[in-house]
Design an enzyme around this catalytic site. Structure first.
Site, PDB file in Angstrom:
ATOM      1  CG  ASP A 450      -4.722  -2.537   6.287  1.00 14.92           C
ATOM      2  OD1 ASP A 450      -3.272  -2.599   6.396  1.00 14.92           O
ATOM      3  OD2 ASP A 450      -5.905  -3.167   5.755  1.00 14.92           O
ATOM      4  CD  GLU A 453       1.593   0.301   5.945  1.00  9.88           C
ATOM      5  OE1 GLU A 453       1.724  -0.198   6.605  1.00  9.88           O
ATOM      6  OE2 GLU A 453       0.835   0.928   5.309  1.00  9.88           O
TER       7      GLU A 453
END
Length: 858
Positions: A450, A453
Site C-alpha cells: 500500500d 505511489e
C-alpha cells in the site's frame, strides 16, 4: 532533434530526422479524410472557421486566465465562445501553425530509444519490451508519412479506417513538453487508467491526468496508477489500441471531434498501434508488449476478509472463528497497519497482537491463509541498533536520495521515514532479507503493498525541495495539488535509474516486482501480491484493488467500470472493497455488494478504522444467509474462474469482460468484431468469460433489475443448476429485460453454446477443489456447445510452461486422474435421445422437458 515513432504492428521503426518548426504550407498528401479535415482557409479567416470540436488547446496551463494578447503571442487563434459548451478552448492552434518538417527517413532493424536532451530515461529503463527484428510480412495497416508539416497517418488496410492521424494539430518535441494529437475513429474509448469514471470515457473535453497519487477515488482526479493505453472502437465494431510508453506526468485530453491529445513533460514519443481487429485481440497484442498477467495461486480466488481496526490478534481470530461457525466460506484473513508495533514494517505489536503467530498457525490448520499489509516508508527515527530495516538499509544505501545525495526523509504512518529505491536491485535483496527475517516469526502467505505511489504526508520532504524546473516544470499537468511533489517525494529526488521526475509512476511496479520475487524465493510457490499503485506490465507481479472507496451505492456502481478497465489494462486480478471502505454501510447495501463482490475476480471485504464491523457474520440471519449463498456460488464456479485466469496468463485474455466483447454469433469458427452498438456503453453488467452474464442490483430498495441481453438464447443459471424442469430460456434479439431480484439473489444467465464446469462448494477452495465436477450445458439451437477446464495443483510455479497440468475439453485431452465428473445436465435438447454415451460407454440418463441429466459418475 530525433524522434522514434514505433507503430506496434510493424517491427521496423522509422527514424525521422526533423527540422525545427517553420511555417510551411500544408502538404496536400497529408490532408485527413473529410470527417477529420482541418480547415485550410487563410489565417485571417481560418480561426472562426475551425469547428469547436476540432479546436486544440494552445494555452493548456491550469488556472491561466487567457487574454487575447497572451494567446496571440503564441501565434494562436483567440475566439471566445458563448454557446454554453464547457471546455471549448478560446485559444487554439490555427491550421497553418508552424510545425516540424521531415528531412529523411531511415528504417531501423531493431527498436532503439532517443532520449530528450534533459531526460536520461529511455523506454528500456521503464519496462522491458520485445525487440523488433524484421518487418511485418503482411501488415494490416497502411502507414503514410507526411513531410510538411510532419504528420503520421495509419489506416486499417481492410476498411480504410483512420486509426491515427497526427496532422490534426501541431507536434511538439521539447525538453519538458511533448505533445501529440490524433483524430479518433469514434467516441468509444476505453482504458486510460487509473481514473474514477464510466467504463467508456467521456470525450466531451475530458482531461485525464496521469501521475500516481494517494487520494480516495474521485472523479476528474489522477489516482493511484498510470496506464497510458486506450482501446477504441471503429465503425462496424473493429477495434484498435494505442499505447504511449512514457512514465512522466501527462495529460490525456479527449475532445468531441473525436480526437485525443497526449501532453507529457518528459521521456520520448515511443508508441504502439495495435490493430486487433477484435477488442480481445487488441488486449492480447498489448500484453504481448508489456507482458501477460501471472497465474494466481489458487486461494487468491477465494473470499478475503480484512479491516483496519481489528485492534488485536484475538479480535481478528474471533472473526475467523465466527465465519467458520456460520459456515461462511473464507480462504484468507488479512490485517491492516494496526498489527504493527508503532506502524513499523516487519514488526508486530507484542501486546495487542501477541497471539498473531498462533492465529496464522490456526489458519493454516484450517486450509486458510494470512496476508498482511506493508508500506514502503521505513521509520528513520528509531534508536540506532534497534531497527534493522533502517540501519541495514542505510548501510547498503538502498533509500531514495535528495538532490544533494542525502537520504530523503518524508512522513507517513510511523512518522519520519525513508523510502526504499526499488529501481535498484540491491534494494530487492534488502527487501527479501527483511521479509525472510519476519517470516520466521509470522509465516505469512501473501503481501498487500500500500501507499506506494509513493505516498507522503508532506509535500516533498522534511527539507522541502529545490527550486528548479524539475520541481516546477514549464508545464505541469493537472495533478491534484498542482505540484508534482504534492503528497509524495521531491521530483528532483535521485534513484538508481534516474530522477524521481521520471520514475515516480513506476514506484508501485518496481515494488511489486521486488515483492513478488521475494515471495517466490521465500515460499517456492506462486506469489500473492496486491498493490495499490500500478503501471503497464504490473499484472506479471501483482493484482490490484480499486482503493479507498466509500460505503455508498454509487461507489458500488463505479466498481464495475473499474474492474472492466483493469482487465483491459492487463490486471485481471482486481476488485473493490466489498461493502465499502470508509463511512458506514447498511445491511441492504452490504448484501447487494457482497453479491456483486462474489463476482469480482479478486473478492475482498474491507473497511476502515472506527467503522462498525461489516463482515458477513455480524448481520441478521437473512442477510447472513444471502451473503453466504453468494460466496458458495462463487466457490462452486471456481473451476470456471480458475480456467479464465489460465487463459489470461497463457493467452492475454480478460476474465471479467464487457458485453461488447461478445461476438454477435456464438457458432462462428473465427473471432468476430462486436456488432451491437447498444452494448458499447454498458458497465452495470459484465461477463465471466464468454458465457456467464452477471446482472447485479445497484439501487436501494429494488426487488427487480433491468438487464440487457444481446442477441441469442440465455438460460437462467439457477434453473439449470437446480435441474429444474421449468428452466427459463430467454431468446433475445438484443433488448432490455426486467428480471426479478429479491434481496437473496443476483441474476446470472448462461449464454447458448456454453458448458460451465462447477463443483460442490465448501468453506475453502482447497476442500472445494477436491469435489467432483458438475457440468452445466446451455445448447445452441443446433444442439452444440463447448467448454473447457484448466487444472493443476493450484500453487506450483510455471505449471503451464512445464506441462504440469490437465486441459479438458469435456473429453479429456490430458488425463487428470484426480478429477471426476459427478453429473451433467444439458438444456435445450429438442427431442428425447435414443442413447447417451460417456467416454464411448453407454450411460444411464433421464429426459424431461428439454433436459437430459446424467446422474452417475462417468
Amino acid at each position: 532533434g530525433t524522434l522514434l515513432l514505433a507503430p506496434g504492428d510493424s517491427v521496423l521503426a522509422p527514424l525521422l530526422l526533423l527540422h525545427p518548426p517553420t511555417p510551411p504550407a500544408l502538404s496536400s498528401c497529408c490532408q485527413p479524410d473529410e470527417s477529420s479535415a482541418r480547415p485550410s482557409a487563410p489565417p485571417t479567416e481560418a480561426c472562426s472557421a475551425v469547428p469547436e470540436p476540432w479546436r486544440f488547446d494552445c494555452y493548456p496551463e491550469r488556472g491561466a486566465i487567457v487574454s487575447r494578447d497572451m494567446c496571440e503571442s503564441r501565434n494562436c487563434c483567440y475566439v471566445p465562445q458563448h454557446t454554453g459548451q464547457d471546455g471549448v478552448p478560446w485559444c487554439f492552434y490555427p491550421p497553418d501553425y508552424p510545425s516540424y518538417s521531415l528531412v529523411s527517413v531511415a528504417v531501423l532493424t531493431h527498436q532503439v530509444s532517443f532520449p530528450c536532451t534533459h531526460i536520461i530515461l529511455d523506454n528500456k529503463s521503464a519496462i522491458p519490451v520485445p525487440s523488433a527484428s524484421e518487418k511485418a510480412s503482411d501488415p494490416q495497416y497502411v502507414l503514410q508519412l507526411c513531410e510538411e508539416p510532419l504528420g503520421l497517418i495509419v489506416r486499417r488496410r481492410s476498411t480504410g479506417a483512420v486509426l491515427l492521424n497526427t496532422t490534426v494539430a501541431p507536434l511538439f518535441f521539447a525538453d519538458q513538453f511533448l505533445q501529440l494529437s490524433s483524430s479518433l475513429p469514434s467516441q468509444y474509448v476505453y482504458g486510460l487508467g487509473e481514473h474514477r469514471s464510466t467504463f467508456q470515457h467521456d470525450v466531451q473535453w475530458n482531461t485525464l491526468t496521469m501521475w500516481a497519487r494517494d487520494v480516495p477515488p474521485t472523479e476528474k482526479t489522477n489516482l493511484y496508477g498510470v496506464h497510458p493505453f486506450y482501446l477504441a472502437l471503429e465503425e462496424g465494431g473493429h477495434a484498435h489500441g494505442f499505447f504511449l510508453l512514457n512514465s512522466n506526468a501527462m495529460d490525456v485530453v479527449l475532445q468531441p471531434a473525436p480526437a485525443v491529445t497526449w501532453r507529457t513533460i518528459g521521456g520520448i514519443l515511443d508508441f504502439y498501434v495495435f490493430l486487433g481487429p477484435e477488442p480481445a485481440a487488441v488486449v492480447q497484442q498489448y500484453l504481448e508488449v508489456v507482458g501477460r498477467p501471472a497465474m494466481p495461486i489458487y486461494w487468491a480466488l477465494g473470499y478475503h476478509l480484512c479491516r483496519w481496526g481489528y485492534q488485536t490478534s484475538n479480535a481478528t481470530w474471533e472473526v475467523v472463528t465466527s465465519m467458520r461457525n456460520y459456515g461462511i466460506p473464507q480462504d484468507v484473513q488479512w490485517n491492516d497497519i494496526d498489527y504493527m508495533d508503532k506502524f513499523l514494517d516487519f514488526t508486530y505489536d507484542p501486546v495487542h497482537f501477541d497471539s498473531l503467530p498462533e492465529l496464522v498457525k490456526d489458519l493454516h490448520a484450517h486450509d486458510q491463509r494470512y496476508v498482511m499489509i506493508l508500506d514502503p516508508g521505513i521509520s528513520s527515527t528509531q534508536p540506532q541498533g534497534e531497527y534493522w530495516p533502517y540501519d541495514e538499509g542505510l548501510r547498503r544505501g538502498v533509500f531514495i536520495k535528495d538532490a544533494h545525495g542525502n537520504t530523503l526523509i518524508g512522513k507517513v504512518w510511523p512518522g519520519l521515514t525513508a523510502y526504499p529505491d526499488f529501481s535498484d536491485e540491491a534494494t530487492h535483496e534488502w527487501w527479501f532479507e527483511n521479509l525472510q527475517r519476519f517470516y520466521k516469526k509470522v509465516p505469512f502467505d501473501g503481501l498487500w503493498i500500500d501507499m506506494n505511489e509513493p505516498s507522503n504526508f508532506l509535500d516533498g520532504s522534511t527539507n522541502g525541495c529545490p527550486s528548479n524546473n524539475i520541481e516546477d516544470p514549464p508545464y505541469t499537468p493537472g495533478v491534484l495539488g498542482g505540484l508534482l511533489r504534492s503528497k509524495t517525494v521531491c521530483a528532483s529526488a535521485q534513484q538508481k535509474l534516474s530522477s524521481h521526475y521520471n520514475l515516480h509512476s513506476l514506484y508501485g511496479l518496481h515494488e511489486a516486482k521486488a515483492t513478488a520475487s521475494a515471495l517466490t524465493r521465500l515460499l517456492g510457490k506462486r506469489p500473492f501480491v496486491i498493490s495499490r499503485s500500478s503501471f503497464p506490465s504490473q499484472g506479471q507481479y501483482s493484482g490490484h484493488w480499486l482503493g479507498d472507496n466509500r460505503s455508498q451505492w454509487k461507489d458500488m456502481v463505479a466498481s464495475i467500470a473499474g474492474i472492466l478497465s483493469f482487465n483491459v489494462l492487463g490486471l485481471p486480478l482486481v476488485g473493490a472493497d466489498i461493502c465499502g471502505f470508509s463511512e458506514q454501510t447498511d445491511e441492504e447495501l452490504c448484501v447487494r455488494w457482497s453479491q456483486l463482490g462474489a463476482f469480482y475476480p479478486f473478492s475482498r471485504n474491507h473497511n476502515a478504522l472506527d467503522s462498525k464491523a461489516q463482515d458477513p457474520s455480524v448481520f441478521s440471519p437473512s442477510a447472513r444467509a444471502a451473503m453466504r449463498e453468494a460466496l458458495l456460488l462463487r466457490y462452486s464456479l471456481y473451476p470456471l474462474l480458475y480456467t479464465l485466469f489460465h487463459h489470461a496468463h497463457a493467452h492475454g485474455h480478460t476474465v471479467a469482460r464487457p458485453l461488447f466483447w461478445m461476438p454477435l454469433f456464438t457458432f462462428s469458427p473465427r473471432p468476430q468484431v462486436p456488432q451491437d452498438p447498444l452494448t458499447y456503453g454498458i458497465d452495470r453488467q459484465f461477463l465471466w468469460g464468454r458465457g456467464l452474464l452477471v446482472t447485479p442490483v445497484l439501487l436501494p430498495g429494488a426487488d427487480s433489475v433491468e438487464g440487457y441481453f444481446p442477441a441469442g438464447r440465455w438460460y437462467d443459471y439457477y434453473k439449470v443448476r437446480e435441474q429444474s424442469p421449468l428452466f427459463v430460456c430467454i431468446i433475445s434479439l438484443g433488448k432490455n429485460i426486467l428480471l426479478s431480484a429479491p434481496l437473496d439473489k443476483i441474476n446470472l444467465h448462461l449464454r447458448e453454446g456454453s458448458i460451465i464446469p462447477t463443483q460442490r462448494p465448501n468453506l475453502t477452495l482447497w476442500v472445494s477443489s477436491g469435489q467432483p465436477l458438475h457440468l452445466l450445458t446451455a445448447l445452441r439451437e443446433d444442439g452444440s456447445a463447448a467448454g473447457e477446464l484448466f487444472w493443476d495443483d493450484g500453487e506450483s510455479l510455471d505449471t503451464y510452461e512445464n506441462l504440469q497440468y490437465a486441459y479438458v475439453l469435456f473429453t479429456v485431452e490430458q488425463v487428470a486422474s484426480y478429477i471426476t465428473v459427478e453429473s451433467a445436465s444439458f438444456y435445450g435438447v429438442q427431442s428425447r435421445p435414443e442413447q447417451v454415451q460417456v467416454n464411448g460407454q453407454e450411460a444411464a440418463f433421464t429426459y424431461k422437458d428439454n433436459k437430459v441429466h446424467i446422474p452417475e459418475n462417468k
